[in-house]
Design an enzyme around this catalytic site. Structure first.
Site, PDB file in Angstrom:
ATOM      1  N   LYS A 127       0.836  -1.202   0.000  1.00 19.60           N
ATOM      2  CA  LYS A 127       0.000   0.000   0.000  1.00 19.60           C
ATOM      3  C   LYS A 127       0.874   1.257   0.000  1.00 19.60           C
ATOM      4  O   LYS A 127       1.944   1.283   0.618  1.00 19.60           O
ATOM      5  CB  LYS A 127      -0.899  -0.044   1.243  1.00 19.60           C
ATOM      6  CG  LYS A 127      -2.020   0.984   1.304  1.00 19.60           C
ATOM      7  CD  LYS A 127      -2.890   0.692   2.511  1.00 19.60           C
ATOM      8  CE  LYS A 127      -4.050   1.657   2.646  1.00 19.60           C
ATOM      9  NZ  LYS A 127      -4.923   1.311   3.796  1.00 19.60           N
TER      10      LYS A 127
ATOM     11  N   SER B 262      -9.710   1.434   2.848  1.00 23.89           N
ATOM     12  CA  SER B 262      -8.878   2.343   2.085  1.00 23.89           C
ATOM     13  C   SER B 262      -7.847   1.631   1.209  1.00 23.89           C
ATOM     14  O   SER B 262      -7.211   2.256   0.354  1.00 23.89           O
ATOM     15  CB  SER B 262      -8.145   3.291   3.048  1.00 23.89           C
ATOM     16  OG  SER B 262      -7.266   2.577   3.910  1.00 23.89           O
TER      17      SER B 262
ATOM     18  N   SER C 160     -10.087  -1.363   6.663  1.00 24.43           N
ATOM     19  CA  SER C 160      -9.484  -1.058   5.367  1.00 24.43           C
ATOM     20  C   SER C 160      -8.781  -2.208   4.678  1.00 24.43           C
ATOM     21  O   SER C 160      -8.413  -2.096   3.517  1.00 24.43           O
ATOM     22  CB  SER C 160      -8.520   0.119   5.509  1.00 24.43           C
ATOM     23  OG  SER C 160      -9.226   1.318   5.712  1.00 24.43           O
TER      24      SER C 160
END
Length: 438
Positions: free
Chosen positions: A68, A144, A168
């Site tokens: 990420k 997210s 997330s």
């Protein structure tokens, strides 16, 4: 589970992943914010040489991994899905989780797109674009860790590493038909990961199988890999917390979850309906005037919000500013109440092996349904509701994919006891086998 052997070389799997990214065109740049094609090829060749010599470093050696876009990589600026950080100094070292992945022989293919500063479960990013859901590109990917999920679901990576503050990892996993694991927070170091909430942030994998989640968990936690202890579904004590976390749910979601519960009963699990709303509803009551995440984000972003508010996604900015309104005494009160509630739920969980419930109460909405701010915030609240409860209580939680509903994915969440992460993964592998018929 993909295996890395001389007959299944990492370099071939890497080239297939890179080809999938290229073939996606503009969508590829909405999934990945940065590619490491050259270094990944070098890592893949090294892994293949180790495999050929019988000297593999462990289960992640030669596996294709995405990370990420909030993890530090030495020599690069960490942007965390934002424009605000683009001019900041580059990181002087890798985040510990990145170092551990490299040491384990993982082939790091690139950084994946995300919600700005990880502050929503929808997955929209106005700065770098929004990757479409892997099962229907007109629908949201979930956030997210949006690009993380899509990278795995579209064959651009085999395992993705994300963060989970209120769901997330589990939200995009559920919406894209993947396995997502949120560990007990202290299990994985968060240094070098751009923070959203000091209290609630955790780091975990998104992948296609519980076995891959367990392999990634060992590496992220810095532990020597041990195979999961085999479990059987027969005799498991599973609690279904009916009430709040089953409310306002799509019929297709409820039908899929009830079918799964029926399979577990048929396989010999002991399944009981549990009245836990007196505890599970408390995070919402305590945070009605302001959440721990918003308050801590307001502190983290105090300078940026003051000096460059126009650089933020307006919705993210509004959520950060909401944290400025909660007074210090109320914040301390929430923290104190949380500590007591965690002990209370721990005590309630001692007679159960896991809780079983929908990861999310809804199927993936269309992207055009979240363009209005009010609709966005409503859908975001629905997405976060179930998974965020278990960040508040700091319990390990695993989302497993269920059979598709009209082509869209549904997740089943298993929640274990605090610190019993490997036990939950072993239990999850058994449940996975029953649900998949293997």
């Amino acid at each position: 589970m993909t295996t890395h052997t001389p007959d299944n070389p990492a370099i071939e799997r890497l080239e297939a992943a890179l080809e999938a990214i290229t073939a996606a065109g503009a969508e590829g740049s909405r999934i990945f914010t940065r590619l490491y094609a050259d270094s990944a090829r070098a890592q893949a060749h090294a892994a293949d040489q180790r495999a050929g010599a019988g000297k593999a470093l462990g289960p992640l050696d030669g596996r294709i991994v995405s990370i990420k876009d909030l993890f530090d990589v030495a020599g690069e600026t960490t942007t965390a899905g934002s424009k605000l950080l683009q001019g900041c100094a580059p990181a002087d070292r890798d985040a510990p989780v990145v170092s551990r992945l490299r040491a384990a022989g993982a082939v790091i293919i690139g950084k994946t797109n995300m919600t700005e500063f990880a502050f929503s479960g929808v997955g929209i990013n106005p700065h770098y674009g929004t990757p479409g859901n892997a099962l229907d590109s007109t629908r949201i990917p979930g956030g997210s860790s949006s690009g993380a999920a899509v990278s795995v679901a579209r064959g651009m990576a085999e395992i993705a590493i994300g963060t989970d503050t209120g769901g997330s990892v589990r939200i995009p996993s559920a919406l894209n038909g993947l396995v997502g694991f949120k560990p007990t927070q202290a299990r994985v170091p968060r240094d070098g990961a751009y923070p959203l909430s000091y209290t609630l942030d955790s780091i975990g994998p998104l992948c296609r199988s519980v076995a891959d989640a367990a392999s990634a968990d060992s590496v992220l936690a810095g532990l020597a890999h041990q195979p999961l202890v085999p479990r059987e579904v027969r005799g498991l004590r599973l609690g279904v917390p009916r009430g709040l976390l089953f409310s306002q749910a799509d019929e297709a979601v409820l039908a899929a979850v009830e079918q799964a519960v029926g399979k577990l009963l048929g396989a010999g699990a002991s399944v009981s309906n549990e009245a836990f709303d007196d505890l599970l509803g408390e995070p919402f009551r305590l945070q009605a005037r302001g959440s721990l995440t918003a308050v801590e984000a307001a502190w983290i972003h105090r300078e940026g919000v003051k000096s460059r508010p126009d650089a933020y996604d307006p919705i993210v900015l509004g959520r950060i500013r909401s944290g400025q309104a909660l007074d210090a005494a109320s914040y301390v009160g929430i923290q104190q109440a949380r500590a007591a509630l965690m002990g209370a739920l721990d005590a309630r969980m001692t007679r159960l092996d896991a809780l079983v419930l929908p990861t999310l109460p809804l199927l993936a909405p269309r992207i055009d349904e979240v363009q209005n701010d009010d609709e966005f915030l409503c859908i975001n609240a629905r997405l976060l509701r179930n998974p965020s409860v278990f960040n508040f209580f700091d319990l390990p939680a695993l989302s497993l994919p269920l059979p598709r509903q009209g082509g869209l994915a549904v997740g089943l969440m298993l929640v274990g006891r605090r610190g019993a992460d490997r036990e939950l993964l072993a239990l999850g592998a058994a449940v996975e086998g029953v649900l998949s018929g293997t």
